[in-house]
Design a protein around this motif. Structure first.
Motif, PDB file in Angstrom:
ATOM      1  N   LYS A  35      -2.199   6.918 -17.707  1.00 15.47           N
ATOM      2  CA  LYS A  35      -2.801   8.122 -18.282  1.00 15.47           C
ATOM      3  C   LYS A  35      -4.093   8.491 -17.574  1.00 15.47           C
ATOM      4  CE  LYS A  35      -4.654  10.109 -22.541  1.00 15.47           C
ATOM      5  NZ  LYS A  35      -4.908   9.912 -23.990  1.00 15.47           N
ATOM      6  N   GLU A  36      -4.934   7.505 -17.302  1.00 17.65           N
ATOM      7  CA  GLU A  36      -6.266   7.786 -16.778  1.00 17.65           C
ATOM      8  C   GLU A  36      -6.305   7.936 -15.266  1.00 17.65           C
ATOM      9  OE1 GLU A  36     -10.835   6.208 -17.592  1.00 17.65           O
ATOM     10  OE2 GLU A  36      -9.106   5.065 -18.313  1.00 17.65           O
ATOM     11  N   PHE A  37      -5.479   7.159 -14.549  1.00 20.53           N
ATOM     12  CA  PHE A  37      -5.683   7.060 -13.107  1.00 20.53           C
ATOM     13  C   PHE A  37      -4.482   7.420 -12.235  1.00 20.53           C
ATOM     14  CE2 PHE A  37      -8.589   3.666 -14.842  1.00 20.53           C
ATOM     15  CZ  PHE A  37      -9.762   4.375 -14.625  1.00 20.53           C
ATOM     16  N   VAL A  66      -2.803   4.344  -4.217  1.00 19.46           N
ATOM     17  CA  VAL A  66      -2.696   2.913  -3.918  1.00 19.46           C
ATOM     18  C   VAL A  66      -2.185   2.176  -5.150  1.00 19.46           C
ATOM     19  CG1 VAL A  66      -4.497   2.924  -2.151  1.00 19.46           C
ATOM     20  CG2 VAL A  66      -5.126   2.559  -4.552  1.00 19.46           C
ATOM     21  N   GLN A  67      -1.863   0.915  -4.966  1.00 16.59           N
ATOM     22  CA  GLN A  67      -1.388   0.083  -6.065  1.00 16.59           C
ATOM     23  C   GLN A  67      -2.549  -0.682  -6.698  1.00 16.59           C
ATOM     24  OE1 GLN A  67       1.962  -0.094  -7.283  1.00 16.59           O
ATOM     25  NE2 GLN A  67       1.920   1.768  -6.020  1.00 16.59           N
ATOM     26  N   TRP A  68      -2.549  -0.709  -8.034  1.00 16.25           N
ATOM     27  CA  TRP A  68      -3.551  -1.475  -8.785  1.00 16.25           C
ATOM     28  C   TRP A  68      -2.967  -1.839 -10.142  1.00 16.25           C
ATOM     29  CZ3 TRP A  68      -7.008   0.082 -13.020  1.00 16.25           C
ATOM     30  CH2 TRP A  68      -7.988  -0.885 -13.299  1.00 16.25           C
ATOM     31  N   GLU A  69      -3.015  -3.096 -10.463  1.00 20.75           N
ATOM     32  CA  GLU A  69      -2.494  -3.588 -11.744  1.00 20.75           C
ATOM     33  C   GLU A  69      -1.039  -3.164 -11.959  1.00 20.75           C
ATOM     34  OE1 GLU A  69      -4.099  -5.576 -13.857  1.00 20.75           O
ATOM     35  OE2 GLU A  69      -5.964  -5.614 -12.707  1.00 20.75           O
ATOM     36  N   GLY A  70      -0.266  -3.156 -10.864  1.00 21.74           N
ATOM     37  CA  GLY A  70       1.147  -2.815 -10.968  1.00 21.74           C
ATOM     38  C   GLY A  70       1.452  -1.340 -11.107  1.00 21.74           C
ATOM     39  N   GLN A  87      -7.617  -2.088   1.006  1.00 24.37           N
ATOM     40  CA  GLN A  87      -6.215  -2.164   1.425  1.00 24.37           C
ATOM     41  C   GLN A  87      -5.923  -1.083   2.451  1.00 24.37           C
ATOM     42  OE1 GLN A  87      -3.483  -0.789  -1.937  1.00 24.37           O
ATOM     43  NE2 GLN A  87      -5.370  -1.203  -3.073  1.00 24.37           N
ATOM     44  N   ASP A  88      -4.919  -1.344   3.272  1.00 26.56           N
ATOM     45  CA  ASP A  88      -4.527  -0.384   4.296  1.00 26.56           C
ATOM     46  C   ASP A  88      -3.783   0.784   3.657  1.00 26.56           C
ATOM     47  OD1 ASP A  88      -5.593  -1.978   6.292  1.00 26.56           O
ATOM     48  OD2 ASP A  88      -3.706  -3.054   6.609  1.00 26.56           O
ATOM     49  N   PHE A  89      -3.903   1.952   4.269  1.00 29.14           N
ATOM     50  CA  PHE A  89      -3.155   3.124   3.814  1.00 29.14           C
ATOM     51  C   PHE A  89      -2.957   4.057   4.994  1.00 29.14           C
ATOM     52  CE2 PHE A  89      -7.664   3.889   2.965  1.00 29.14           C
ATOM     53  CZ  PHE A  89      -7.881   5.122   3.552  1.00 29.14           C
ATOM     54  N   ASP A  90      -2.045   5.012   4.823  1.00 27.60           N
ATOM     55  CA  ASP A  90      -1.792   5.979   5.887  1.00 27.60           C
ATOM     56  C   ASP A  90      -1.745   7.387   5.309  1.00 27.60           C
ATOM     57  OD1 ASP A  90       0.757   6.382   4.754  1.00 27.60           O
ATOM     58  OD2 ASP A  90       1.692   4.904   6.083  1.00 27.60           O
ATOM     59  N   ALA A  91      -1.408   8.356   6.150  1.00 23.82           N
ATOM     60  CA  ALA A  91      -1.468   9.768   5.754  1.00 23.82           C
ATOM     61  C   ALA A  91      -0.546  10.097   4.591  1.00 23.82           C
ATOM     62  CB  ALA A  91      -1.125  10.650   6.955  1.00 23.82           C
ATOM     63  N   THR A  92       0.549   9.351   4.428  1.00 22.86           N
ATOM     64  CA  THR A  92       1.494   9.651   3.347  1.00 22.86           C
ATOM     65  C   THR A  92       0.927   9.331   1.974  1.00 22.86           C
ATOM     66  OG1 THR A  92       2.554   7.472   3.427  1.00 22.86           O
ATOM     67  CG2 THR A  92       3.439   9.184   4.883  1.00 22.86           C
TER      68      THR A  92
END
Length: 255
Positions: free
Chosen positions: A78-80, A161-165, A192-197
């Motif tokens: 709900k929040e994030f 990104v992923q956080w707490e599942g 953590q790593d991330f890309d344009a997608t």
């Protein structure tokens, strides 16, 4: 000479769209009748604010207003979570089907009942389509990995990104991934790593990011947008104010 591309943008704004979105659509169609070309809906379903989908309905007998919204699986979503990644609580849809006859005609209730989507972004888009609002309109979603890959790089952005599942939308600032808790409170996520997608723009970089892909010639701007859009970010666009409409924040419920 290339045909005009008439664009309007909006987050999912209620399972029945707010009247200001209806006004943008009408303005775009009127402009298309004058100059031809294509209409594109930039559907900003990467936004994470659950307040965007609040739907304000008026009770048919008493005239009282009621604010209703999707219910989500958990507080993190709900929040994030971005709107395309929030999950609608099982049972919410059937409960709303029972309540809606107090607010809208049976035909609209039936259309609502036919929508079988599990996140608010898909649900809203499907419902707008069933109401006939998107006939002949090309939809481009800010959550689309292909759209994101094609978009220009911006220096102010969010990252999914992923956080707490869960998939959450974190602000990238000074090399940190931050979730805004309100006021000056933030949760800093592990690096953590991330890309344009995984990237979507902030309010201030959204126009340039969007325009790098859509390349519209005309943009229908709402009253709020006109206050913050930086027209120098897209010098080739003709900005067109949306038509005025009463009770612009209420739900559009006509068929």
């Amino acid at each position: 000479m290339a045909a005009p591309i008439i664009c309007f943008g909006q987050q999912p704004c209620g399972f029945f769209p707010k009247r200001f979105l209806y006004a943008k659509i009408v303005t775009a169609r009127q402009l298309q009748q004058e100059i031809g070309g294509e209409i594109v809906f930039f559907f900003h379903d990467s936004d994470h604010d659950p307040r965007e989908t609040i739907t304000i309905l008026r009770e048919r007998h008493s005239g009282r207003e009621h604010r209703v919204n999707f219910r989500f699986l958990n507080s993190i979503q709900k929040e994030f979570s971005p709107l395309y990644a929030k999950r609608i609580l099982p049972g919410w849809h059937s409960k709303m089907v029972r309540q809606l006859p107090n607010y809208v005609d049976r035909e609209l209730v039936d259309k609502f009942q036919e929508v079988d989507c599990h996140n608010p972004a898909d649900f809203c888009l499907k419902m707008y389509g069933k109401m006939g609002l998107l006939d002949g309109v090309r939809v481009e979603r800010s959550s689309s990995p292909e759209f994101r890959k094609r978009a220009v790089s911006v220096d102010d952005y969010f990252v999914d990104v992923q956080w707490e599942g869960e998939t959450v939308r974190a602000r990238c600032r000074d090399g940190k991934l931050l979730l805004h808790k309100g006021a000056d409170r933030f949760i800093e996520l592990p690096s953590q790593d991330f890309d344009a997608t995984q990237i979507s723009p902030t309010r201030d970089t959204r126009l340039r990011w969007m325009q790098s892909v859509i390349q519209c010639t005309h943009y229908v701007a709402g009253a709020g947008e006109q206050e913050y859009l930086n027209e120098t970010d897209a010098p080739g666009i003709t900005f067109v104010p949306r038509m005025d409409i009463s009770e612009s924040d209420k739900a559009y419920t006509e068929n």
